[in-house]
Enzyme design. Structure first.
Site, PDB file in Angstrom:
ATOM      1  N   GLU A  14       0.682  -0.762   0.128  1.00 25.73           N
ATOM      2  CA  GLU A  14      -0.180   0.119  -0.094  1.00 25.73           C
ATOM      3  C   GLU A  14       0.613   1.108   0.216  1.00 25.73           C
ATOM      4  O   GLU A  14       0.719   2.609  -0.516  1.00 25.73           O
ATOM      5  CB  GLU A  14      -1.331  -0.216   0.737  1.00 25.73           C
ATOM      6  CG  GLU A  14      -1.556  -1.443   1.126  1.00 25.73           C
ATOM      7  CD  GLU A  14      -2.399  -1.176   2.337  1.00 25.73           C
ATOM      8  OE1 GLU A  14      -2.209  -1.104   3.323  1.00 25.73           O
ATOM      9  OE2 GLU A  14      -3.758  -2.750   3.107  1.00 25.73           O
ATOM     10  N   PHE A  48       7.841   8.006   6.030  1.00 21.07           N
ATOM     11  CA  PHE A  48       8.058   6.608   5.786  1.00 21.07           C
ATOM     12  C   PHE A  48       7.932   6.438   7.718  1.00 21.07           C
ATOM     13  O   PHE A  48       9.737   7.038   8.050  1.00 21.07           O
ATOM     14  CB  PHE A  48       7.918   5.929   5.024  1.00 21.07           C
ATOM     15  CG  PHE A  48       6.439   4.505   4.827  1.00 21.07           C
ATOM     16  CD1 PHE A  48       6.050   5.593   3.999  1.00 21.07           C
ATOM     17  CD2 PHE A  48       7.190   3.327   4.851  1.00 21.07           C
ATOM     18  CE1 PHE A  48       5.108   4.585   3.575  1.00 21.07           C
ATOM     19  CE2 PHE A  48       5.957   2.963   4.433  1.00 21.07           C
ATOM     20  CZ  PHE A  48       4.651   3.531   3.782  1.00 21.07           C
ATOM     21  N   GLN A  61       9.391  -9.572  10.357  1.00 25.75           N
ATOM     22  CA  GLN A  61       9.262  -8.559  10.420  1.00 25.75           C
ATOM     23  C   GLN A  61       7.212  -8.446  11.136  1.00 25.75           C
ATOM     24  O   GLN A  61       6.375  -8.960  10.521  1.00 25.75           O
ATOM     25  CB  GLN A  61       9.236  -7.437   9.588  1.00 25.75           C
ATOM     26  CG  GLN A  61       8.440  -5.985  10.110  1.00 25.75           C
ATOM     27  CD  GLN A  61       9.021  -5.339   8.502  1.00 25.75           C
ATOM     28  OE1 GLN A  61       8.599  -5.158   7.784  1.00 25.75           O
ATOM     29  NE2 GLN A  61       9.868  -4.607   8.710  1.00 25.75           N
ATOM     30  N   HIS A 114       4.676  -6.038  11.822  1.00 19.56           N
ATOM     31  CA  HIS A 114       3.996  -4.817  11.297  1.00 19.56           C
ATOM     32  C   HIS A 114       2.658  -4.171  12.506  1.00 19.56           C
ATOM     33  O   HIS A 114       1.684  -5.262  12.876  1.00 19.56           O
ATOM     34  CB  HIS A 114       3.170  -4.492   9.811  1.00 19.56           C
ATOM     35  CG  HIS A 114       2.844  -3.277   9.979  1.00 19.56           C
ATOM     36  ND1 HIS A 114       2.377  -2.474   9.976  1.00 19.56           N
ATOM     37  CD2 HIS A 114       3.351  -2.405   8.349  1.00 19.56           C
ATOM     38  CE1 HIS A 114       2.101  -1.549   8.909  1.00 19.56           C
ATOM     39  NE2 HIS A 114       2.863  -1.340   8.284  1.00 19.56           N
ATOM     40  N   LEU A 151      -3.646  -5.306   6.485  1.00 23.49           N
ATOM     41  CA  LEU A 151      -2.141  -4.421   6.734  1.00 23.49           C
ATOM     42  C   LEU A 151      -3.337  -2.893   6.521  1.00 23.49           C
ATOM     43  O   LEU A 151      -3.946  -3.017   5.453  1.00 23.49           O
ATOM     44  CB  LEU A 151      -1.631  -4.332   5.884  1.00 23.49           C
ATOM     45  CG  LEU A 151      -0.618  -2.875   6.412  1.00 23.49           C
ATOM     46  CD1 LEU A 151       0.233  -3.429   7.540  1.00 23.49           C
ATOM     47  CD2 LEU A 151       0.500  -2.754   5.094  1.00 23.49           C
ATOM     48  N   GLU A 160       1.683   1.861   6.706  1.00 27.67           N
ATOM     49  CA  GLU A 160       2.333   2.958   7.500  1.00 27.67           C
ATOM     50  C   GLU A 160       2.438   4.452   7.132  1.00 27.67           C
ATOM     51  O   GLU A 160       2.336   4.922   8.212  1.00 27.67           O
ATOM     52  CB  GLU A 160       3.962   2.812   7.498  1.00 27.67           C
ATOM     53  CG  GLU A 160       4.910   3.341   8.374  1.00 27.67           C
ATOM     54  CD  GLU A 160       6.080   2.349   8.297  1.00 27.67           C
ATOM     55  OE1 GLU A 160       5.598   0.775   9.060  1.00 27.67           O
ATOM     56  OE2 GLU A 160       7.113   3.424   8.278  1.00 27.67           O
ATOM     57  N   ARG A 167       9.494   0.130  12.615  1.00 28.17           N
ATOM     58  CA  ARG A 167       8.461  -1.013  12.974  1.00 28.17           C
ATOM     59  C   ARG A 167       8.604  -2.294  14.662  1.00 28.17           C
ATOM     60  O   ARG A 167       7.731  -2.207  14.980  1.00 28.17           O
ATOM     61  CB  ARG A 167       7.845  -2.449  11.523  1.00 28.17           C
ATOM     62  CG  ARG A 167       7.223  -0.847  10.471  1.00 28.17           C
ATOM     63  CD  ARG A 167       7.454  -2.261   8.966  1.00 28.17           C
ATOM     64  NE  ARG A 167       6.592  -0.970   8.448  1.00 28.17           N
ATOM     65  CZ  ARG A 167       6.254  -1.649   7.011  1.00 28.17           C
ATOM     66  NH1 ARG A 167       6.419  -2.946   7.293  1.00 28.17           N
ATOM     67  NH2 ARG A 167       5.940  -0.861   6.095  1.00 28.17           N
ATOM     68  N   HIS A 182       4.356  -9.772   9.707  1.00 26.33           N
ATOM     69  CA  HIS A 182       4.035  -8.614   7.497  1.00 26.33           C
ATOM     70  C   HIS A 182       5.543  -9.443   6.573  1.00 26.33           C
ATOM     71  O   HIS A 182       4.812  -9.362   5.387  1.00 26.33           O
ATOM     72  CB  HIS A 182       4.402  -7.294   8.237  1.00 26.33           C
ATOM     73  CG  HIS A 182       4.371  -6.118   6.983  1.00 26.33           C
ATOM     74  ND1 HIS A 182       2.915  -6.663   6.575  1.00 26.33           N
ATOM     75  CD2 HIS A 182       5.003  -5.400   6.809  1.00 26.33           C
ATOM     76  CE1 HIS A 182       3.314  -5.006   5.231  1.00 26.33           C
ATOM     77  NE2 HIS A 182       4.602  -4.881   5.524  1.00 26.33           N
ATOM     78  N   ARG A 222      13.506  -4.669   8.401  1.00 27.75           N
ATOM     79  CA  ARG A 222      13.505  -3.496   7.106  1.00 27.75           C
ATOM     80  C   ARG A 222      12.195  -2.097   7.106  1.00 27.75           C
ATOM     81  O   ARG A 222      11.856  -2.645   8.309  1.00 27.75           O
ATOM     82  CB  ARG A 222      12.502  -4.565   6.070  1.00 27.75           C
ATOM     83  CG  ARG A 222      12.717  -4.117   5.028  1.00 27.75           C
ATOM     84  CD  ARG A 222      11.380  -4.603   4.044  1.00 27.75           C
ATOM     85  NE  ARG A 222      10.152  -4.929   4.543  1.00 27.75           N
ATOM     86  CZ  ARG A 222       9.011  -4.271   3.842  1.00 27.75           C
ATOM     87  NH1 ARG A 222       8.746  -2.802   3.275  1.00 27.75           N
ATOM     88  NH2 ARG A 222       8.098  -4.803   4.440  1.00 27.75           N
ATOM     89  N   LEU A 223      13.102  -1.415   6.886  1.00 29.05           N
ATOM     90  CA  LEU A 223      12.352   0.212   6.494  1.00 29.05           C
ATOM     91  C   LEU A 223      10.851  -0.002   5.855  1.00 29.05           C
ATOM     92  O   LEU A 223      11.327  -0.955   4.441  1.00 29.05           O
ATOM     93  CB  LEU A 223      12.870   1.138   6.599  1.00 29.05           C
ATOM     94  CG  LEU A 223      14.307   1.490   7.813  1.00 29.05           C
ATOM     95  CD1 LEU A 223      14.615   2.696   7.189  1.00 29.05           C
ATOM     96  CD2 LEU A 223      13.779   1.721   8.878  1.00 29.05           C
ATOM     97  N   GLY A 224       9.920   0.344   6.471  1.00 29.98           N
ATOM     98  CA  GLY A 224       9.015   0.053   5.782  1.00 29.98           C
ATOM     99  C   GLY A 224       8.880   0.965   4.416  1.00 29.98           C
ATOM    100  O   GLY A 224      10.045   2.022   4.425  1.00 29.98           O
ATOM    101  N   SER A 225       8.490   0.895   2.719  1.00 32.33           N
ATOM    102  CA  SER A 225       9.523   0.578   1.415  1.00 32.33           C
ATOM    103  C   SER A 225      10.242   0.446   1.350  1.00 32.33           C
ATOM    104  O   SER A 225      10.213   1.370  -0.133  1.00 32.33           O
ATOM    105  CB  SER A 225       8.599   2.511   1.432  1.00 32.33           C
ATOM    106  OG  SER A 225       9.661   3.742   1.617  1.00 32.33           O
TER     107      SER A 225
END
Ligand code: FAD
Ligand code: SF4
Ligand code: F3S
Ligand code: FES
Lengths: 137, 247, 570, 133
Positions: free
Chosen positions: C50, C117, C231, C233, C243, C246, C277, C345, C380-383
């Site tokens: 998303e 983010f 991970q 979320h 989901l 974020e 996260r 996630h 992992r960082l989102g995006s």
């Protein structure tokens, strides 16, 4: 490639597996209200066509001279016209609403387009009625 | 309180054994108000009858794989709630108008061909070099085609379209919407390559504007609009003196 | 003899797989590229992403900060050379996506918009409203249709890698329509099969995320790296696990506990809702345990509140969230807070691969979520993931193309034998199997609940040991499964069984890897070892398959270039 | 499986384009003009509720003689028939007569509309002489 299962394995042309191809039932349009209304919408063409053919005939009869001219007034004709009017109005309503979907003018919301169509219809109807009635004696 | 239950009838068809599809009935617990029809099928597959076959993945209405006929209406089973049907029973069938491969699984190869035929990619007369950065595009320009880019290829519209049911050659709703998605994209210059496919004898002209495609579309794509507008545009390009000119 | 043969064969039709296929064709248009996917490519789970994809596009941003954010986010478990290469390639790939037609959201001036983010110090996440993954996937898929060199095998389920003389020469796959097992040979194979969220009960992942590719590689002898790094979320919808992106927090949403308090001030005071996260998920669980969560029919939850953003912002930037709220929870997020709780996630761990996607087996590459190229480390960082799929998908495609352009042809004799072997295995263990009393569904559900309980947000030695024992017993029970479906046509019970087999094995690698890492780093939080231990564990776990129950674990140093490990506070 | 495009049929169907164009024109004319004629000439007039031109020979020929009216009547009667032809042809398809899609069917239906157009012109030219009275 090899098939799962011994028997088919020898077959190197492997036809695609059989699928079931359902048929549209003849009466598909009776199964749902929307479909039924759609068929009615399409059907409006027939009564309108008949009525316009009558109008053409009416014009043609004007050549018979004053003696041979008698405007129709039978109840049957009136009932026929009432039915045609119902279909014609349904056609007008559906066609003008749908035109709002078709016509897209940048920046003009389609509701406005539909409304202007209906306004044009009302104006035209008034003018025609005025002529048909106004020039009568 | 007695356990709430619901009856689900599902189409069964194994091409090796069955001449024609039949319905099989399952009575399952309706344990949670948030259950959707897909949960019911999953319950059957996990706990009652492992041989029931159907497609699904995301369970959030975006992958487009779980479309089926629910009580005669094409729907995404992952957002059709049991509470909207209970206490009535539910009949789940494969999408109308498609060949049935197995149980609730339809054959959608036809659409895959049609999708490719409308060239759903950006066509440019001159490539814009990567080094030059992005094309500029305003949100208004995106709004021109946004709606048509939301199609998840779920095939509900094809299942709803009687014209497609009567004539499988018809290009149909989603493919036309996607063609229009590219035609209306300010970055695209491929309208002339797509028009012949859209406007051939099995193209948009076949659509008699039943409109049901747009009614059932779960993503508000309005393919009926895409088709009618394509008819009008094509006609205008032909009828107006300068309509056929380059964009 | 008449099997398909390709130069490059991609297993997986998600963002990484399709990007790889196009890159291979771009690198050498004469190559014949195959693509095997167990679902039609546009159904791949990328479709549900998303929030967006990160890349340095703004003058005020820099590669340096993106790299630093990623490395700090990873809790210093990322390989820094990989991160540095990644941040440079990501913008190119975002622009490439734009040229292919991706409807990125735009700023006033028509340039690609960015949003904040979690864990990113500046705004750098490009997005297509809140359906970024959907638009990206459909864009690459539709773009790929123009390449006649790419031949697809849709709805073909890969069951085994063909390995010949320690070189990978293709896969065996079941064509779902006919039920036939086919050998699809190729000079190179790229695995891009995505994540494995389905080993957990509560997950944002779709039904197809079962870790198949990781298992295929593992069984072929490739190690799995950092499998303990799973991970969670912070914001999944209770019950469904759908989901809530974020981006909702990026756009300014608040996380509130049952006292109406923005509790993150106690955990990530400088970042608040834009913390990473792993830390926010732990904060939420801690609040739950301390009695400050809401109680609902589906467990404890928090409120995610966007009401103050107003309808206009929500409709422009988060329309899909509003749709999800309306359809799946029955709320309007403009008027009601969204119930959320932490949810499995993403899988940081995966197939051991280098910066070009190459695995230790010649001709075998991996990309996307199933691979671990060293980018994501402990968290992992989102995006970053969508960008990773593009960057490393393309890299793997190019590397495979290069290898294929010079590699010799695949010989057919051993392939025939391998195919016969696999056919035999599948028939005797599944299709023609008689008896059996264990339901696939039951074993799967037990595994999922065991994983939630034993390898969740917080872990302990006892919990993990118990988990390994339960998984071992589930594996025994799996031997006695009952297959009710004997049809060859679209037999989803067979594929469910194969997936369960893969998942049980992957669950074990997670449990054993987690048991051995006696520290807390990134997503791996051990209650019995709450501190990070750089002396002992600044290294990757690599799990190798053995004949016994437990994998053989190997450790490999993290590659550090410019960023020395520091305490990780936000 | 590979998906090669529809190579067989990728030319704009200009005949269909023309039929659709005429269909749309006819639809608009029918929608806007027909109901009021039916109402006034078919219902109100015969019922004697209002006086209408076609109820008297002299008023009727006077108005039908007007060239502008003749043109109007041509549009009113002839153009909708292209709409009707189109709809009725597809209605047959919908009701299970696929042959209505064929070229001969097109010739019959749209040819019918052309015939009616010709007849209308003939009637309008021969019935009442053009006069500006
Ligand atoms: C709900 C959600 C939201 C997300 N949001 C974001 C976000 O905002 N930003 C971000 O960067 N990341 C996000 N992610 C993560 C990101 O979307 C994924 O990591 C990424 O899409 C994975 O892509 P992929 O190509 O590796 O795999 P997938 O897209 O999962 O594709 C896997 C492919 O492999 C195929 N396959 C699998 N097994 C087999 C087999 N046995 N045989 C044949 N084919 C097989 C499948 O058919 C499929 O085509 C999100 C993830 C989820 C779940
Ligand atoms: S147009 Fe709508 S109904 Fe049709 S496939 Fe696309 S999303 Fe589904
Ligand atoms: S339902 Fe079918 S007929 Fe046209 S408007 Fe939609 S495609
Ligand atoms: S399961 Fe993906 S749309 Fe329903």
């Amino acid at each position: 490639m090899k098939a799962l299962g011994g028997a088919e394995a020898a077959d190197s042309t492997h036809p695609p597996p059989r699928v079931y191809k359902p048929e549209m039932p003849r009466g598909w349009w009776l199964r749902q209200r929307h479909y039924f209304l759609y068929i009615i919408r399409e059907f409006t063409a027939l009564p309108m066509a008949l009525w316009l053919l009558w109008l053409l005939y009416e014009i043609q009869r004007a050549s018979n001279g004053p003696k041979g001219y008698y405007p129709p007034s039978s109840p049957a004709f009136i009932v026929f016209s009432i039915i045609v009017l119902a279909f014609a109005l349904y056609h007008t309503y559906t066609f003008l609403s749908l035109a709002g979907v078709i016509i897209h003018i940048k920046g003009v919301p389609s509701r406005l387009i539909v409304l202007s169509q209906f306004a044009a219809w009302l104006v035209a109807s008034a003018v025609i009625a005025a002529v048909l009635i106004g020039f009568a004696r | 309180m007695a356990e709430k239950r619901i009856t689900v009838r599902a189409t069964r068809f194994d091409p090796a054994k069955d001449k024609a599809p039949r319905l099989q009935s399952y009575d399952i617990p309706f344990a949670d108000e948030s259950m959707v029809v897909l949960d019911a099928l999953n319950h059957i597959k996990a706990h009652v009858d492992g041989s029931l076959s159907y497609r699904w993945s995301c369970r959030m209405g975006i992958c487009g794989s779980c479309g089926m006929m629910i009580n005669g209406i094409p729907k995404l089973t992952c957002n059709a709630f049991l509470r909207d049907y209970w206490p009535r029973s539910i009949t789940v069938e494969p999408l109308n108008n498609f060949p049935i491969v197995r149980d609730l699984v339809i054959d959608m190869e036809d659409f895959m061909h049609k999708l490719k035929s409308i060239k759903p990619w950006i066509i440019r007369k001159q490539e814009y070099p990567l080094g030059a950065g992005e094309h500029r595009q305003t949100m208004d320009q995106i709004d021109e085609f946004r709606q048509f880019s939301e199609c998840i290829n779920c095939m509900l519209c094809y299942a709803a379209c009687p014209v497609y049911g009567l004539n499988n050659e018809f290009l149909g709703p989603a493919a036309t919407a996607l063609a229009r998605r590219y035609d209306l994209d300010s970055r695209d210059q491929g309208i002339k390559e797509r028009l012949p496919v859209l406007a051939n004898s099995e193209g948009v002209w076949e659509c008699s504007f039943v409109g049901e495609c747009s009614v059932v579309c779960p993503k508000g794509v309005d393919p009926a609009k895409a088709i009618q507008q394509t008819k009008l545009d094509t006609t205008m390009r032909f009828v107006l003196p300068y309509g056929n000119r380059e964009e | 003899m008449d099997f398909e043969s390709y130069d490059v064969l991609v297993v997986g039709g998600g963002l990484a797989g399709i990007r790889a296929a196009i890159a291979a064709v771009d690198a050498n248009p004469r190559l014949k590229v195959g693509m095997v996917s167990k679902v039609y490519p546009m159904r791949s789970h990328t479709v549900s992403a998303e929030g967006g994809a990160a890349a340095v596009l703004r003058p005020e941003d820099s590669y340096e900060t993106h790299a630093f954010d990623t490395i700090k986010g990873s809790d210093y478990l990322a390989d820094q050379d990989v991160v540095e290469a990644f941040v440079r390639e990501a913008p190119v790939e975002i622009i490439q996506m734009e040229h292919w037609g991706c409807p990125w959201s735009r700023d006033e001036d028509g340039k690609i918009s960015v949003r904040p983010f979690g864990g990113m110090t500046t705004w750098r996440t490009c997005f297509a409203a809140d359906k970024s993954g959907f638009h990206m996937l459909h864009t690459v898929f539709q773009t790929s249709l123009q390449f006649s060199q790419i031949h697809r095998h849709d709805e073909a389920f890969a069951t085994k890698l063909l390995i010949e003389d320690s070189r990978c020469v293709g896969v065996v796959a079941i064509d779902m329509r006919s039920g036939r097992l086919e050998a699809i040979t190729a000079k190179t194979v790229i695995i891009a099969t995505g994540g494995l969220g389905r080993i957990y009960a509560f997950t944002t992942n779709g039904n197809i995320c079962t870790g198949d590719g990781m298992a295929l590689a593992y069984r072929a002898g490739v190690g799995l790296k950092d499998m303990e790094m799973v991970q969670f979320h912070p914001t999944g919808l209770p019950f469904t696990g759908i989901l809530i992106t974020e981006a909702v927090r990026g756009e300014g949403g608040y996380l509130l506990n049952k006292d109406g308090e923005r509790f993150l001030k106690r955990y990530v005071p400088n970042k608040m809702e834009l913390g990473p996260r792993d830390i926010i998920s732990r904060a939420m669980v801690t609040e739950f345990e301390e009695g400050r969560g809401f109680d609902g029919p589906h467990g404890k939850y928090m409120h995610l509140d966007v009401r103050h953003l107003g309808e206009a912002v929500i409709d422009r930037k988060l329309p899909f969230m509003r749709e999800l709220g309306r359809e799946f929870v029955g709320i309007d997020i403009v008027k009601d807070p969204i119930p959320v709780r932490p949810v499995q996630h993403y899988m940081m761990g995966g197939v051991d691969a280098d910066i070009s996607g190459a695995t230790p087996i010649a001709g075998l590459y991996a990309a996307g979520e199933c691979a671990n190229v060293g980018l994501n480390g402990g968290n992992r960082l989102g995006s970053n993931s969508l960008s990773e799929c593009l960057v490393f998908g393309a890299a793997a495609g190019r590397a495979a193309a290069e290898y294929a352009s010079s590699a010799g042809p695949v010989s057919t004799n051993p392939v025939d034998a391998l195919l016969a072997d696999e056919t035999n295995h599948i028939e005797s263990s599944y299709l023609d199997k008689r008896g059996g009393d264990e339901r696939i569904g039951t074993i799967r559900e037990e595994m999922q609940h065991d994983m939630d309980a034993g390898a969740g947000v917080f872990r302990t030695r006892d919990g993990l040991e118990g988990l390994t024992r339960r998984l071992a017993s589930l594996r025994d029970r799996f031997e006695r499964i009952k297959i009710e479906d004997s049809s060859r046509t679209f037999n989803t019970e067979l594929t469910a069984a194969l997936e369960l087999d893969f998942m049980l094995e992957m669950a074990e690698t997670i449990a054993f890897s987690a048991l051995a890492r006696e520290e807390s780093r990134g997503a791996h939080a051990r209650r019995d070892f709450p501190e990070r231990d750089d002396d002992k564990y600044l290294n990757h776990t690599v799990a190798h398959r053995t004949d016994g129950a437990a994998p053989r674990l190997e450790y490999r140093n993290v590659r550090i270039t410019n960023f020395k490990p520091q305490a990780r506070t936000y | 499986m590979n998906h090669d495009g529809h190579a067989k049929n990728s030319r704009t169907a200009y005949t269909h384009l023309l039929w659709w164009f005429l269909f749309a024109q006819g639809g608009v004319i029918a929608a806007i003009l027909v109901p009021i004629h039916v109402l006034v000439q078919g219902i109100l007039g015969p019922l004697g509720i209002v006086r209408v031109v076609d109820r008297h020979y002299d008023t009727w020929i006077r108005i039908v003689g007007n060239p502008i009216v003749k043109l109007y009547l041509l549009v009113l009667i002839a153009v909708p028939f292209f709409h009707f032809a189109h709809r009725l042809r597809y209605l047959l398809v919908d009701l299970g007569v696929p042959a209505a899609r064929s070229v001969p069917a097109q010739v019959i239906f749209y040819g019918g509309a052309v015939v009616i157009t010709a007849v209308t012109i003939w009637v309008l030219l021969t019935t009442v002489p053009i006069s500006f009275g």
